[in-house]
Design a protein around this motif. Structure first.
Motif, PDB file in Angstrom:
ATOM      1  N   UNK A   1      -5.539  15.755   6.288  1.00 47.75           N
ATOM      2  CA  UNK A   1      -6.166  14.442   6.079  1.00 47.75           C
ATOM      3  C   UNK A   1      -5.965  13.980   4.637  1.00 47.75           C
ATOM      4  N   UNK A   2      -6.074  14.915   3.696  1.00 46.63           N
ATOM      5  CA  UNK A   2      -5.848  14.569   2.287  1.00 46.63           C
ATOM      6  C   UNK A   2      -4.433  14.077   2.043  1.00 46.63           C
ATOM      7  N   UNK A   3      -3.459  14.734   2.682  1.00 51.03           N
ATOM      8  CA  UNK A   3      -2.065  14.313   2.518  1.00 51.03           C
ATOM      9  C   UNK A   3      -1.840  12.926   3.107  1.00 51.03           C
ATOM     10  N   UNK A   4      -2.438  12.668   4.267  1.00 51.09           N
ATOM     11  CA  UNK A   4      -2.281  11.359   4.912  1.00 51.09           C
ATOM     12  C   UNK A   4      -2.910  10.261   4.059  1.00 51.09           C
ATOM     13  N   UNK A   5      -4.133  10.501   3.599  1.00 52.84           N
ATOM     14  CA  UNK A   5      -4.835   9.500   2.802  1.00 52.84           C
ATOM     15  C   UNK A   5      -4.090   9.203   1.507  1.00 52.84           C
ATOM     16  N   UNK A   6      -3.650  10.253   0.829  1.00 55.67           N
ATOM     17  CA  UNK A   6      -2.910  10.053  -0.424  1.00 55.67           C
ATOM     18  C   UNK A   6      -1.573   9.389  -0.163  1.00 55.67           C
ATOM     19  N   UNK A   7      -0.974   9.697   0.984  1.00 53.08           N
ATOM     20  CA  UNK A   7       0.318   9.110   1.307  1.00 53.08           C
ATOM     21  C   UNK A   7       0.287   7.600   1.422  1.00 53.08           C
ATOM     22  N   UNK A   8      -0.894   7.036   1.685  1.00 51.01           N
ATOM     23  CA  UNK A   8      -1.003   5.585   1.806  1.00 51.01           C
ATOM     24  C   UNK A   8      -0.709   4.886   0.487  1.00 51.01           C
ATOM     25  N   UNK A   9      -0.968   5.588  -0.635  1.00 49.46           N
ATOM     26  CA  UNK A   9      -0.725   4.948  -1.924  1.00 49.46           C
ATOM     27  C   UNK A   9       0.216   5.734  -2.838  1.00 49.46           C
ATOM     28  N   UNK A  10       0.637   6.928  -2.416  1.00 47.26           N
ATOM     29  CA  UNK A  10       1.462   7.768  -3.284  1.00 47.26           C
ATOM     30  C   UNK A  10       2.777   7.093  -3.655  1.00 47.26           C
TER      31      UNK A  10
ATOM     32  N   UNK B   1      -1.339  -3.067  -2.139  1.00 45.37           N
ATOM     33  CA  UNK B   1      -1.159  -1.667  -1.746  1.00 45.37           C
ATOM     34  C   UNK B   1      -0.672  -1.561  -0.308  1.00 45.37           C
ATOM     35  N   UNK B   2      -1.289  -2.330   0.591  1.00 41.22           N
ATOM     36  CA  UNK B   2      -0.846  -2.320   1.986  1.00 41.22           C
ATOM     37  C   UNK B   2       0.590  -2.812   2.107  1.00 41.22           C
ATOM     38  N   UNK B   3       0.919  -3.838   1.317  1.00 37.54           N
ATOM     39  CA  UNK B   3       2.275  -4.381   1.380  1.00 37.54           C
ATOM     40  C   UNK B   3       3.303  -3.362   0.895  1.00 37.54           C
ATOM     41  N   UNK B   4       2.973  -2.642  -0.188  1.00 37.73           N
ATOM     42  CA  UNK B   4       3.911  -1.648  -0.716  1.00 37.73           C
ATOM     43  C   UNK B   4       4.140  -0.524   0.292  1.00 37.73           C
ATOM     44  N   UNK B   5       3.052  -0.093   0.982  1.00 42.43           N
ATOM     45  CA  UNK B   5       3.221   0.922   2.024  1.00 42.43           C
ATOM     46  C   UNK B   5       4.038   0.361   3.179  1.00 42.43           C
ATOM     47  N   UNK B   6       3.768  -0.904   3.538  1.00 39.55           N
ATOM     48  CA  UNK B   6       4.474  -1.531   4.656  1.00 39.55           C
ATOM     49  C   UNK B   6       5.960  -1.666   4.366  1.00 39.55           C
ATOM     50  N   UNK B   7       6.333  -1.870   3.105  1.00 37.91           N
ATOM     51  CA  UNK B   7       7.753  -1.968   2.760  1.00 37.91           C
ATOM     52  C   UNK B   7       8.482  -0.669   3.111  1.00 37.91           C
ATOM     53  N   UNK B   8       7.859   0.463   2.748  1.00 40.40           N
ATOM     54  CA  UNK B   8       8.469   1.741   3.094  1.00 40.40           C
ATOM     55  C   UNK B   8       8.550   1.941   4.586  1.00 40.40           C
ATOM     56  N   UNK B   9       7.484   1.578   5.303  1.00 42.25           N
ATOM     57  CA  UNK B   9       7.472   1.754   6.754  1.00 42.25           C
ATOM     58  C   UNK B   9       8.504   0.846   7.424  1.00 42.25           C
TER      59      UNK B   9
ATOM     60  N   UNK C   1      14.865   2.315  -5.938  1.00 38.91           N
ATOM     61  CA  UNK C   1      13.599   1.609  -6.191  1.00 38.91           C
ATOM     62  C   UNK C   1      12.622   1.661  -5.031  1.00 38.91           C
ATOM     63  N   UNK C   2      13.107   2.013  -3.841  1.00 42.43           N
ATOM     64  CA  UNK C   2      12.253   2.058  -2.648  1.00 42.43           C
ATOM     65  C   UNK C   2      11.982   3.485  -2.192  1.00 42.43           C
ATOM     66  N   UNK C   3      12.588   4.473  -2.836  1.00 38.77           N
ATOM     67  CA  UNK C   3      12.554   5.837  -2.318  1.00 38.77           C
ATOM     68  C   UNK C   3      11.149   6.420  -2.296  1.00 38.77           C
ATOM     69  N   UNK C   4      10.337   6.130  -3.306  1.00 40.53           N
ATOM     70  CA  UNK C   4       8.970   6.639  -3.307  1.00 40.53           C
ATOM     71  C   UNK C   4       8.172   6.110  -2.138  1.00 40.53           C
ATOM     72  N   UNK C   5       8.287   4.798  -1.858  1.00 38.04           N
ATOM     73  CA  UNK C   5       7.528   4.202  -0.766  1.00 38.04           C
ATOM     74  C   UNK C   5       8.026   4.684   0.596  1.00 38.04           C
ATOM     75  N   UNK C   6       9.345   4.825   0.746  1.00 34.14           N
ATOM     76  CA  UNK C   6       9.881   5.312   2.013  1.00 34.14           C
ATOM     77  C   UNK C   6       9.445   6.764   2.252  1.00 34.14           C
ATOM     78  N   UNK C   7       9.541   7.594   1.211  1.00 30.20           N
ATOM     79  CA  UNK C   7       9.111   8.993   1.333  1.00 30.20           C
ATOM     80  C   UNK C   7       7.626   9.071   1.673  1.00 30.20           C
ATOM     81  N   UNK C   8       6.813   8.289   0.973  1.00 28.61           N
ATOM     82  CA  UNK C   8       5.379   8.297   1.215  1.00 28.61           C
ATOM     83  C   UNK C   8       5.054   7.840   2.634  1.00 28.61           C
ATOM     84  N   UNK C   9       5.693   6.754   3.076  1.00 25.43           N
ATOM     85  CA  UNK C   9       5.456   6.264   4.435  1.00 25.43           C
ATOM     86  C   UNK C   9       5.898   7.289   5.470  1.00 25.43           C
ATOM     87  N   UNK C  10       7.056   7.902   5.249  1.00 30.70           N
ATOM     88  CA  UNK C  10       7.585   8.900   6.179  1.00 30.70           C
ATOM     89  C   UNK C  10       6.625  10.069   6.322  1.00 30.70           C
TER      90      UNK C  10
END
Length: 434
Positions: A60-69, A215-223, A351-360
């Motif tokens: 759960x901690x990994x999932x929650x942090x992944x939303x903004x990591x 924050x939601x938009x940045x996560x959505x970009x990776x997804x 420039x997108x690798x952090x968000x893609x990795x976090x979303x994945x």
């Protein structure tokens, strides 16, 4: 666009080699905690369900942090972020043996697990984005193989060390040793210079965007990048299913050896150490196997190996057989992980690798806590053998589903794919933020 850094070949690349050696020692400490934490919980409670709860909290901690990591990693200095995560983890883990002097405090482990998991997720996302900025594109899978070999070293030696430390002075002190290794990792990162693209620090958000909305938009970009890619989309779905049955595998193994076979913590350490041989083999085999058979065959084959080994561990009562199957499990897990990691690095613009990795990670890890809780509760009620066989069959069903997707014949990867993705990403939405 920033010009790419011309890195030297892998063996003459000072920055990569310092990074590699520092992380090798850090992974050794992490492997000690991998065994020491469930042993500490088991010593304090004697409960498989409590062990599973720690795994759930971690997931759960990994999932929650992944939303903004990914948002944090792509907007900050990645090296500074990694050093900060190392220093805080060193402080938290180093405090455990001193807290335990006053007696077991199981709630401390719950809080510690949540905090350390959040820091680990931030560090790991930054770690993934760092590698393409330390090596040449043609060295990427070899670099990931060497980093995985460092992980193998830790997996091979760490559990055995944890078993000895736990048997000698207690698993709480094993966690303290892990904390010390993070200090070494932080020191080594001070000597590493990332490429200019790896510095992080994206431009500020557009005016009018709220913090939560941005924050939601940045996560959505990776997804969105994941979902639009013909290989990353089915890979994410299938890996989500696979994580459901593998996140609790260590808990089942520990319970099988200690409860069903009535063997001690040192034996668990030996078995997990032997399983590290599978990681070593996969680390060196990943590059030639992928060149020969392609991404799809390697990933689906690794999943089949995981399924067979999980089922076999659950039904065998022979310790040598269990140890060999644990090595096969780790071979499959590592081969799939190296191939998956390299594919994302190859096809995702920096420039997108952090968000893609976090979303994945966030998406596919979402099923892990549920799976770990389900597997440990069912194993406590019906026994490890029944649950392990069911998990193995489920893994083979994932392979069957994968054969119906583009993964089946995929040989994707390499610099051309990354260049094409970079070109696709350099459209209107990217240019508007530069």
């Amino acid at each position: 666009m920033t010009a790419p850094i011309d890195h030297p070949s892998l063996w003459r690349n000072r920055d990569f080699n310092v990074f590699w050696l520092g992380q090798a020692l850090s992974v050794l400490g992490g492997s000690i905690s991998l065994l020491a934490l469930p042993l500490l919980v088991y010593d304090a409670t004697g409960s498989l369900v409590q062990m599973g709860l720690i795994t759930v909290i971690s997931g759960v901690g990994a999932i929650t942090t992944g939303l903004f990591a990914g948002y944090v990693v792509d907007r900050t200095d990645r090296r500074r972020l990694m050093i900060t995560c190392d220093l805080v983890r060193a402080l938290l883990l180093g405090a455990v043996p001193f807290i335990w002097l006053a007696g077991p405090r199981i709630w401390v482990l719950y809080v510690l697990t949540a905090l350390v998991t959040a820091l680990k997720t931030l560090f790991d996302v930054a770690y993934v984005t760092a590698v393409p900025n330390l090596v040449r594109a043609e060295d990427l899978i070899a670099a990931n193989g060497r980093l995985t070999a460092a992980f193998a070293f830790g997996t091979l030696c760490g559990p055995a060390a944890a078993g000895f430390i736990a048997a000698g002075v207690g698993p709480d002190w094993a966690l303290g040793v892990d904390g010390a290794t993070f200090l070494v990792s932080a020191a080594s990162l001070r000597w590493v210079t990332f490429g200019r693209q790896g510095a992080g620090g994206s431009p500020a958000a557009e005016p009018g965007a709220s913090g939560a909305g941005r924050l939601r938009e940045m996560f959505a970009e990776g997804f969105r990048f994941l979902w639009a890619h013909s290989l990353l989309r089915p890979l994410t779905v299938l890996l989500t299913l696979l994580t459901f049955v593998t996140m609790g595998a260590t808990d089942l193994l520990v319970f099988r050896i200690q409860n069903d076979l009535r063997l001690g913590a040192a034996t668990v350490g030996y078995v997990i150490a032997v399983s590290g041989l599978g990681v070593v083999a996969a680390a060196f085999a990943a590059a030639p196997l992928r060149r020969t058979f392609g991404f799809g065959a390697c990933w689906l084959g690794s999943t089949a190996l995981i399924g067979v080994s999980v089922a076999g561990i659950g039904v065998s009562r022979s310790l040598p057989v269990i140890a060999v199957l644990a090595a096969v499990f780790m071979f499959g897990l590592t081969l799939g992980a190296v191939c998956s990691l390299t594919l994302r690095q190859e096809v995702t613009p920096d420039p997108l690798l952090g968000r893609v990795t976090s979303a994945f990670w966030t998406v596919h890890n979402a099923s892990g806590p549920v799976g770990a809780a389900a597997l440990t509760v069912l194993a406590a009620r019906h026994g490890v053998p029944v649950v392990s066989v069911a998990a193995g069959v489920f893994c083979l069903a994932i392979v069957g589903a994968g054969l119906l997707t583009p993964l089946r014949g995929s040989r994707a990867g390499g610099a051309p794919a990354r260049d094409a993705a970079r070109g696709a990403f350099s459209g209107p939405r990217r240019s508007s933020r530069r």
